[in-house]
Design a protein around this motif. Structure first.
Motif, PDB file in Angstrom:
ATOM      1  N   LYS A   1       1.019  -1.235  -0.454  1.00 52.89           N
ATOM      2  CA  LYS A   1       0.183   0.262  -0.179  1.00 52.89           C
ATOM      3  C   LYS A   1       0.941   1.432   0.071  1.00 52.89           C
ATOM      4  N   VAL A   2       0.419   2.539  -1.046  1.00 51.59           N
ATOM      5  CA  VAL A   2       1.543   3.442  -1.004  1.00 51.59           C
ATOM      6  C   VAL A   2       0.585   4.692  -0.553  1.00 51.59           C
ATOM      7  N   GLU A   3       1.244   5.796  -0.587  1.00 55.16           N
ATOM      8  CA  GLU A   3       0.296   7.012  -0.528  1.00 55.16           C
ATOM      9  C   GLU A   3       0.002   7.266  -2.148  1.00 55.16           C
ATOM     10  N   ALA A   4      -0.982   8.003  -1.791  1.00 50.12           N
ATOM     11  CA  ALA A   4      -1.557   8.936  -3.324  1.00 50.12           C
ATOM     12  C   ALA A   4      -1.259   9.669  -3.569  1.00 50.12           C
ATOM     13  N   THR A   5      -0.193  10.003  -4.987  1.00 49.95           N
ATOM     14  CA  THR A   5       0.341  11.059  -5.764  1.00 49.95           C
ATOM     15  C   THR A   5       1.474  10.947  -4.973  1.00 49.95           C
ATOM     16  N   LYS A   6       2.622   9.577  -4.066  1.00 50.64           N
ATOM     17  CA  LYS A   6       3.527  10.376  -3.761  1.00 50.64           C
ATOM     18  C   LYS A   6       4.682   8.227  -4.545  1.00 50.64           C
ATOM     19  N   SER A   7       6.264   9.308  -4.598  1.00 48.43           N
ATOM     20  CA  SER A   7       6.910   8.536  -5.566  1.00 48.43           C
ATOM     21  C   SER A   7       6.836   7.112  -4.421  1.00 48.43           C
ATOM     22  N   PHE A   8       7.863   6.404  -4.938  1.00 51.82           N
ATOM     23  CA  PHE A   8       7.816   5.514  -4.211  1.00 51.82           C
ATOM     24  C   PHE A   8       8.777   3.687  -4.408  1.00 51.82           C
ATOM     25  N   LYS A   9       9.298   3.430  -3.707  1.00 54.97           N
ATOM     26  CA  LYS A   9      10.383   2.384  -3.670  1.00 54.97           C
ATOM     27  C   LYS A   9      10.062   1.434  -2.970  1.00 54.97           C
ATOM     28  N   VAL A  10       9.701  -0.179  -3.309  1.00 56.42           N
ATOM     29  CA  VAL A  10       9.724  -1.208  -1.896  1.00 56.42           C
ATOM     30  C   VAL A  10      10.527  -2.055  -2.958  1.00 56.42           C
ATOM     31  N   GLU A  11      11.378  -2.827  -2.021  1.00 58.32           N
ATOM     32  CA  GLU A  11      11.583  -4.177  -2.020  1.00 58.32           C
ATOM     33  C   GLU A  11      10.832  -4.988  -2.034  1.00 58.32           C
ATOM     34  N   PHE A  12      11.141  -6.053  -2.101  1.00 58.79           N
ATOM     35  CA  PHE A  12      10.964  -7.289  -1.846  1.00 58.79           C
ATOM     36  C   PHE A  12      11.549  -8.508  -1.465  1.00 58.79           C
ATOM     37  N   PRO A  13      12.575  -8.694  -0.655  1.00 59.93           N
ATOM     38  CA  PRO A  13      13.281  -9.750  -0.506  1.00 59.93           C
ATOM     39  C   PRO A  13      13.111 -11.153  -0.605  1.00 59.93           C
ATOM     40  N   ARG A  14      12.813 -12.085  -1.860  1.00 59.92           N
ATOM     41  CA  ARG A  14      12.437 -13.339  -1.238  1.00 59.92           C
ATOM     42  C   ARG A  14      13.708 -14.265  -1.363  1.00 59.92           C
ATOM     43  N   THR A  15      12.937 -15.843  -1.200  1.00 62.12           N
ATOM     44  CA  THR A  15      14.437 -17.087  -1.010  1.00 62.12           C
ATOM     45  C   THR A  15      13.316 -18.190  -1.729  1.00 62.12           C
ATOM     46  N   VAL A  16      13.965 -18.454  -2.743  1.00 59.40           N
ATOM     47  CA  VAL A  16      12.854 -20.197  -3.173  1.00 59.40           C
ATOM     48  C   VAL A  16      14.164 -21.137  -2.747  1.00 59.40           C
ATOM     49  N   THR A  17      13.874 -22.114  -2.534  1.00 62.40           N
ATOM     50  CA  THR A  17      13.890 -24.047  -2.975  1.00 62.40           C
ATOM     51  C   THR A  17      13.371 -24.366  -4.198  1.00 62.40           C
ATOM     52  N   ASP A  18      14.810 -24.311  -4.991  1.00 62.32           N
ATOM     53  CA  ASP A  18      14.459 -25.806  -6.097  1.00 62.32           C
ATOM     54  C   ASP A  18      14.127 -27.037  -5.210  1.00 62.32           C
ATOM     55  N   VAL A  19      12.655 -27.395  -6.719  1.00 61.83           N
ATOM     56  CA  VAL A  19      11.568 -28.414  -5.567  1.00 61.83           C
ATOM     57  C   VAL A  19      11.687 -29.254  -7.062  1.00 61.83           C
ATOM     58  N   GLY A  20      13.131 -28.930  -8.431  1.00 68.51           N
ATOM     59  CA  GLY A  20      12.345 -29.830  -9.346  1.00 68.51           C
ATOM     60  C   GLY A  20      13.578 -30.822  -9.367  1.00 68.51           C
ATOM     61  N   CYS A  21      14.437 -30.613 -10.656  1.00 62.76           N
ATOM     62  CA  CYS A  21      15.557 -31.473 -10.414  1.00 62.76           C
ATOM     63  C   CYS A  21      16.752 -30.175 -10.046  1.00 62.76           C
ATOM     64  N   ALA A  22      18.064 -31.054 -10.404  1.00 57.98           N
ATOM     65  CA  ALA A  22      18.973 -30.366  -9.484  1.00 57.98           C
ATOM     66  C   ALA A  22      19.638 -29.772 -11.442  1.00 57.98           C
ATOM     67  N   ASN A  23      20.202 -28.793 -11.813  1.00 54.08           N
ATOM     68  CA  ASN A  23      21.290 -28.093 -12.528  1.00 54.08           C
ATOM     69  C   ASN A  23      20.138 -27.705 -13.631  1.00 54.08           C
TER      70      ASN A  23
ATOM     71  N   LEU B   1       0.293   6.864  -7.337  1.00 58.81           N
ATOM     72  CA  LEU B   1      -0.991   6.207  -8.346  1.00 58.81           C
ATOM     73  C   LEU B   1      -2.221   7.427  -7.774  1.00 58.81           C
ATOM     74  N   ASP B   2      -2.756   7.508  -8.744  1.00 60.40           N
ATOM     75  CA  ASP B   2      -4.115   7.933  -8.406  1.00 60.40           C
ATOM     76  C   ASP B   2      -5.290   7.334  -7.870  1.00 60.40           C
ATOM     77  N   SER B   3      -5.956   7.979  -6.197  1.00 59.78           N
ATOM     78  CA  SER B   3      -6.203   7.307  -5.753  1.00 59.78           C
ATOM     79  C   SER B   3      -8.085   7.225  -6.656  1.00 59.78           C
ATOM     80  N   VAL B   4      -7.976   7.495  -7.455  1.00 60.00           N
ATOM     81  CA  VAL B   4      -9.403   8.383  -8.226  1.00 60.00           C
ATOM     82  C   VAL B   4      -9.371   6.874  -9.415  1.00 60.00           C
ATOM     83  N   ASP B   5      -8.952   7.676 -10.806  1.00 54.90           N
ATOM     84  CA  ASP B   5      -8.067   7.116 -11.894  1.00 54.90           C
ATOM     85  C   ASP B   5      -7.057   5.347 -11.638  1.00 54.90           C
ATOM     86  N   ALA B   6      -6.582   5.634 -11.316  1.00 60.42           N
ATOM     87  CA  ALA B   6      -5.557   4.451 -10.929  1.00 60.42           C
ATOM     88  C   ALA B   6      -5.228   4.349  -9.638  1.00 60.42           C
ATOM     89  N   PRO B   7      -6.116   3.731  -9.247  1.00 58.45           N
ATOM     90  CA  PRO B   7      -5.943   3.272  -7.482  1.00 58.45           C
ATOM     91  C   PRO B   7      -5.100   2.002  -7.135  1.00 58.45           C
TER      92      PRO B   7
END
Length: 136
Positions: free
Chosen positions: A37-59, A102-108
């Motif tokens: 959730k961001v403030e309307a009409t304010k610039s933003f930068k958000v980082e999402f750190p993620r860790t994944v585990t290989d559940v398929g084949c090696a390599n 983001l515009d709270s009316v036209d593009a929320p």
């Protein structure tokens, strides 16, 4: 996030606890989907750190592709290639979402998809930035 020890243990199913001085954020939960959730009409930068585990084949090597038809946000993935050498191997990446507001009316809301693919298998994660909608 404000959970007490009893709630953490209920969710985890074990004797987990969190230090009192640690404050997490919902964006830091290691879920495939990402929302902020961001403030309307304010610039933003958000980082999402993620860790994944290989559940398929090696390599296996997966390449990230951002499917973005929305001009309100830009998304970058670092690193954008994950190479797994063995089963159950873990890898870390960060998704950065940047917007001019983001515009709270036209593009929320602005939504894109992150797709990891090895050419055969694909994993899709939705990414959403939103603000409060103004109701007349």
């Amino acid at each position: 996030m404000g959970y007490d020890t009893k709630t953490v243990r209920l969710i985890s199913g074990d004797n987990s606890s969190c230090p009192k001085d640690t404050r997490g954020s919902l964006k830091d939960l290691n879920y495939p989907s990402m929302a902020v959730k961001v403030e309307a009409t304010k610039s933003f930068k958000v980082e999402f750190p993620r860790t994944v585990t290989d559940v398929g084949c090696a390599n296996a090597t997966y390449k990230a592709e951002v499917i973005n038809t929305n001009s309100h946000i830009k998304v970058a993935v670092n690193p954008d290639i994950l190479s797994f050498k063995e089963e159950k191997e873990k890898k870390f990446f960060v998704v950065t979402v940047v917007g001019q507001g983001l515009d709270s009316v036209d593009a929320p809301m602005a939504a894109v998809s992150l797709v990891w693919s090895d050419g055969i298998h694909s994993v899709r994660s939705p990414i959403v930035a939103y603000t409060d909608m103004e109701l007349d």
